[in-house]
Design an enzyme around this catalytic site. Structure first.
Site, mmCIF file in Angstrom:
data_model
loop_
_atom_site.group_PDB
_atom_site.id
_atom_site.type_symbol
_atom_site.label_atom_id
_atom_site.label_comp_id
_atom_site.label_asym_id
_atom_site.label_seq_id
_atom_site.Cartn_x
_atom_site.Cartn_y
_atom_site.Cartn_z
ATOM 1 N N GLU A 131 19.612 -5.638 18.335
ATOM 2 C CA GLU A 131 21.133 -5.274 17.122
ATOM 3 C C GLU A 131 20.570 -4.706 15.736
ATOM 4 O O GLU A 131 20.377 -5.541 14.938
ATOM 5 C CB GLU A 131 22.232 -6.441 17.668
ATOM 6 C CG GLU A 131 22.815 -6.344 18.857
ATOM 7 C CD GLU A 131 23.208 -7.481 19.372
ATOM 8 O OE1 GLU A 131 23.253 -8.454 17.804
ATOM 9 O OE2 GLU A 131 23.410 -7.917 20.742
ATOM 10 N N GLU A 157 27.558 -5.557 26.686
ATOM 11 C CA GLU A 157 27.141 -6.742 26.506
ATOM 12 C C GLU A 157 28.573 -7.501 27.099
ATOM 13 O O GLU A 157 29.456 -7.599 25.683
ATOM 14 C CB GLU A 157 26.601 -7.962 25.794
ATOM 15 C CG GLU A 157 25.167 -7.841 25.496
ATOM 16 C CD GLU A 157 24.347 -8.047 24.267
ATOM 17 O OE1 GLU A 157 24.837 -9.025 23.655
ATOM 18 O OE2 GLU A 157 22.851 -8.275 24.592
#
Ligand code: NAG
Ligand code: NAG
Ligand code: NAG
Length: 965
Positions: free
Chosen positions: A98, A167
């Site tokens: 990320e 996600e």
């Protein structure tokens, strides 16, 4: 990122995470994958894609086929995984997780790096789109995507990119020292429905199966060995119900809506406070999402002239803009309670070997001035690093006389620390995820002369995300001081320290069979108990069957476990979960602190033992215990479902019989819940059943304000009669609607017929023939009774499998005749009463009329007897077929079960089992629920107990099916 080696064991590794489309059911090898503003396109077709994260290192390859099959059965079209580069290239590694947040932190160089990575990725020409999670500035053609508990408000950075949720967090990880987080299925489904209704077209569950952090691959600091994540498939590969089933039902509803979803943008209206309607209307398709965002109140939404009930915090899905087939807060799937049962093969027989504290003058140590960062020294070759130094105590030290030892204070950056003075454990200390730092401060026993101070610093995982990793230190970085000497406080921080990576036992590979033979083990009365730094070994045979296995480590403290040389992970049952768990409502915005369980217990008590790591016999089990524990308390357990429950409501939207609904042949289908046990189990006991308003949750249900007190008996009886049930259908119902029609509408209807009839016949000279005396009036009660008979019988029904079809006709005859007799009696009584009341008649007429009355009464009584005789053909049960809402229903009124009839319970056995029993329930009652829970137990051997199904019963089922077609 400078410290390359530091980032090896990370939760997930990605900069650019290519959506790995593993087409479960793809038949063609070549496919084109593109995208537009609506969705991903596969071979030119827009698709709503449902994906689930299953991380390959967190389960064994032997588990993969089953996990993928379960994912497919759960309605997934995509399996997503991160590439665990730490596993493929253990050293040197690189962290890419990320990247967005890192870029925000470091600015321009971060952006330049990100762009370089994009060009590199796109330059590979893979032919499939690339995505970047949480990378708001992802350049074209990369799609920026959302991660989180909710993503409905996210929009991609260009309107020609599809809205993707990479996600969707199904739960949260467990940390050592923390409780176990869970996320209610209702809220997860709600978040997904909201995402889809707001243009979302791709969703990936993180995690769909979380699995296990085997070895020392924690997902981050202090993260437990279990990476269960409250995912739809649990750590052991078993279905987590109701989450798995509820999502499966959601996916069905979304798939039914797909034609409309991919061809239109939604029109949004707000019919009231906290209410929202999204309609996807294209030329050929229409789908609607009705949402109630209120956290407390249910709502009714009128949509296209129909009314829909919405529980709080829920979305209903109407794939045809007419029929609600799913509501996110109404769970139809079963609830399973899992249990851990010790395998019967007996206790382990242990041998122990005591590792020992190292000291500064041991041969293979490395000396330096001052304190070193731990991971920089260990390079993650071991969790353990010894910090060793000597302290010289003069014989004239005051504490030697007064006995009060000086205070040793050790400040550590984490994560756990054991302090040994002259080889003896002096104490332990540990940090936590929110603050890994720790301080050890204790009086220590020192003697005159040289004292050996050995600090064993223990790492529990490596950091998993964020920037400036170089500042994330581990280990004893000081200061280290001794207080209470004649000189006052002595600072040991900058003196000479020696280092040793790992424990002696690690160096000897005591976790392997060959390594373990290099030392002497003791057993029996010599077995080390509650000793720090102790190795234990034993062998055991694999238990039979396929149930997943675990080790119950509750008697141990902290350490690691290996089976046949494979590490099943770190154990740390000595770390108790802090916090207040309390109860948790599905309604309202979720976060990882909201719903917690297991407070006050070990954060992790059970440790998954993969079946595929076991041989039939002679499995070599090794436990390294740091703190001291009682190995005789360790047991091997199997994970099975202990109880299954269902809790369903009338009016519960369901995708079952969707084709019936869509065809317009029926407007409502009876919701059904299905209970099933795992292979090799059968339903052994009904623990609780309530037709009414039961309270509580699976495992702790109790009767509510409305409860039919025979609910339980009906089920219990069927179980008694059919000890090896495979399928039991338990529609439990009470058609209030029908009864209301019978008692309210019928009189109105009949009165209007009556009024019509007297309008046309104004011939009666005196008073009009009154309604009560008319045959319309006389029909009232018999019709009410007849309809109520069917309504109540439909509602309440208990069948013994043998006697179905024989009694169908007599039941009908009996009911019809009884009603007809009642009608005649009523009509006759009305006519005569009217005659006596209004006609001017003399005594003779009166007498004649009276005897005619008597005669007719006798005749009607005779008819009644005939009706009874017809009914008497089935002394046990009244049975009828009736057609209501286009469905053929078997109806029985059991003599012994009138109470059940009255309250509405029926049960129908379909087949008998040997393995895997299914109990089906359905109901038919307004605003009332039914709960049935059953207790499965094992059948041994599974194949020997099959019992042929009774003939009559199967016929009933087949007839019912024919009618539906
Ligand atoms: C869906 O997308 C369209 C086109 O980008 C946009 O106009 C509309 O506002 C979006 N609707 C919702 C509910 O997000
Ligand atoms: C790691 O160790 C090296 C020497 O091996 C040293 O030069 C470096 O400064 C250390 N880094 C940290 C963060 O302690
Ligand atoms: C009674 O009335 C009927 C006609 O309504 C008549 O035929 C009969 O003779 C009467 N009987 C007496 C005793 O008045």
């Amino acid at each position: 990122m400078g410290s390359m080696w530091k980032m090896l064991r990370i939760k997930r590794l990605l900069l650019l995470s290519a959506a790995l489309f593993l087409w479960v059911c793809s038949s063609s090898v070549t496919a084109s994958v593109t995208y537009d503003g609506k969705s991903i396109l596969i071979n030119g077709q827009r698709r709503i894609l449902i994906s689930g994260s299953i991380h390959y290192p967190r389960s064994t390859p032997e588990m993969w086929p089953d996990l993928i099959q379960k994912a497919k059965d759960g309605g997934l079209n995509v399996i997503q995984t991160y590439v665990f580069w730490n596993g493929h290239e253990p050293s040197p590694g690189q962290i890419e997780n990320e990247y967005g947040p890192v870029e925000w932190e470091i600015g321009a160089p971060g952006t330049a790096y990100m762009k370089w990575a994009v060009n590199m990725a796109v330059g590979l020409g893979t032919g499939v789109p690339w995505i970047m999670c949480k990378q708001e500035d992802a350049p074209d053609p990369i799609i920026d995507t959302c991660n989180g508990f909710y993503c409905e408000d996210f929009t991609p950075n260009k309107n020609y990119k599809p809205k993707m949720w990479t996600e969707a967090w199904t739960g949260w990880y467990t940390e050592f020292g923390g409780p176990i987080p869970y996320r209610p299925a209702e809220d997860l489904a709600f978040s997904v429905a909201r995402f889809i209704q707001n243009n979302g077209s791709f969703i990936n569950y993180y995690m769909y199966h979380g699995g296990t952090n085997f070895g020392r691959t924690a997902a981050g600091l202090f993260i437990a060995t279990s990476y269960d994540y409250d995912a739809p498939i649990d750590e052991y590969g078993l279905l987590r119900e109701p989450k798995w089933g509820h999502l499966r039902d959601l996916h069905k509803a979304i798939k039914l809506s797909e034609p409309a979803l991919v061809s239109a943008y939604p029109t949004v209206t707000w019919p009231g406070k906290n209410l929202e309607v999204h309609v996807f209307q294209s030329k050929s398709a229409c789908a609607a999402f009705l949402a109630n965002y209120d956290t407390n109140s249910a709502a009714k939404i009128t949509f296209q002239n129909a009314q829909y009930d919405l529980p709080p915090w829920s979305v209903s899905i109407l794939p045809d803009c007419k029929n609600a087939v799913f509501n996110t807060a109404r769970v139809s799937s079963q609830i399973s309670q899992m249990k851990m049962t010790p395998v019967s093969s007996g206790a382990f027989s242990w041998q122990s070997y005591s590792d020992e504290a190292v000291s500064a003058d041991d041969s293979d140590t490395y000396a330096a001035n001052g304190l070193l960062e731990q991971i920089n020294v260990t390079r993650d070759a071991s969790d353990y690093l010894w910090y060793l130094t000597d302290v010289n105590i003069q014989p004239n030290e005051g504490f030697l006389k007064n006995g009060q030892g000086p205070v040793l204070t050790v400040m550590s950056a984490g994560h756990a620390l054991h302090v040994f003075i002259n080889g003896q454990l002096s104490g332990s200390s540990y940090g936590a995820l929110e603050n890994p730092k720790l301080t050890f401060s204790n009086n220590v026993k020192l003697r005159a002369g040289i004292n050996k101070i050995s600090l064993l610093s223990v790492a529990v995982g490596l950091p998993n995300g964020g920037s400036h990793y170089e500042t994330w230190n581990t280990g004893v970085l000081g200061p280290v001081t001794l207080k209470g000497l004649n000189e006052g406080t002595r600072d040991l921080t900058n003196q000479k320290w020696s280092y040793k990576v790992g424990l002696k036992g690690e160096g000897l590979s005591l976790n392997t069979l060959s390594g373990s033979s290099s030392v002497e083990w003791v057993e029996g009365s010599l077995l080390a108990q509650k000793q720090p730094l102790t190795w234990y070994k034993t062998t055991f045979n694999a238990p039979g069957g396929n149930d997943p296995l675990a080790l119950d480590m509750s008697s141990m403290g902290k350490g690691q476990v290996w089976i046949n040389g494979e590490s099943i992970g770190r154990h740390w049952p000595g770390y108790i979960a802090r916090g207040n768990c309390g109860s948790c409502s599905y309604a309202g915005t979720f976060n990882e602190k909201k719903c917690l369980s297991n407070c006050g217990e070990s954060s992790q008590r059970w440790y998954h033992v993969p079946r595929s790591w076991l041989k039939p016999s002679g499995n070599f089990l090794v436990v390294l215990e740091e703190w001291g524990g009682d190995p005789t308390g360790i047991s091997l357990v199997r994970r099975t479902s202990g109880s299954v429950c269902a809790d369903i409501y009338e009016g519960q939207p369901t995708t079952k019989n969707w084709h019936l609904l869509a065809s317009g042949k029926v407007d409502k289908v009876q919701p059904k819940a299905q209970l099933s046990c795992a292979q090799g189990q059968k339903i052994s006991q009904i623990k609780f059943a309530s037709y009414g308003l039961p309270q509580g949750t699976c495992g702790s249900f109790h009767e509510g304000s409305c409860h039919a007190h025979k609910s339980y008996d009906a089920l219990e009886k069927v179980l008694e009669e059919n000890p090896h049930l495979r399928h039991v259908m338990v529609p439990v119902g009470f058609t209030l609607t029908t009864a209301v029609v019978a008692w309210l509408v019928i009189p109105l209807l009949l009165k209007s017929y009556y009024n019509e009839s007297i309008k046309g016949t104004q011939v009666t000279p005196s008073a009009p023939f009154p309604y009560k005396a008319s045959y319309w009036g006389a029909l009232e009660d018999p019709l009410r009774c007849l309809i109520s008979f069917f309504a109540l019988s439909l509602a309440g029904y208990l069948i013994a499998p043998l006697i179905v079809s024989n009694y169908v006709l007599p039941a009908w005859k009996g009911a019809m005749m009884a009603s007809f007799v009642l009608f005649l009696q009523r009509w006759k009584r009305g006519v005569f009463a009217h005659a006596f009341a209004v006609m001017v008649i003399n005594e003779t007429d009166r007498t004649n009329l009276a005897s005619l009355d008597t005669l007719l009464s006798n005749a009607i009584f005779g008819l009644g007897l005939l009706a009874l005789a017809a009914a008497a053909g089935f002394s046990m049960l009244y049975i009828a077929w009736i057609t209501i809402a286009g469905e053929l229903v078997v109806l029985l009124v059991g003599k012994d079960n009138l109470q059940n009839v009255k309250y509405g319970c029926y049960l129908r056995t379909l087949e008998l089992v040997q393995v895997g029993d299914i109990l089906q329930i359905s109901y038919h009652k307004m605003n009332c629920g039914v709960v049935v829970s059953a207790h499965p137990s094992r059948i041994f051997p599974p194949s020997s107990s099959a019992v042929p199904a009774p003939r009559g019963y199967k016929e009933a089922a087949i007839k019912s099916l024919n009618m539906k077609r």
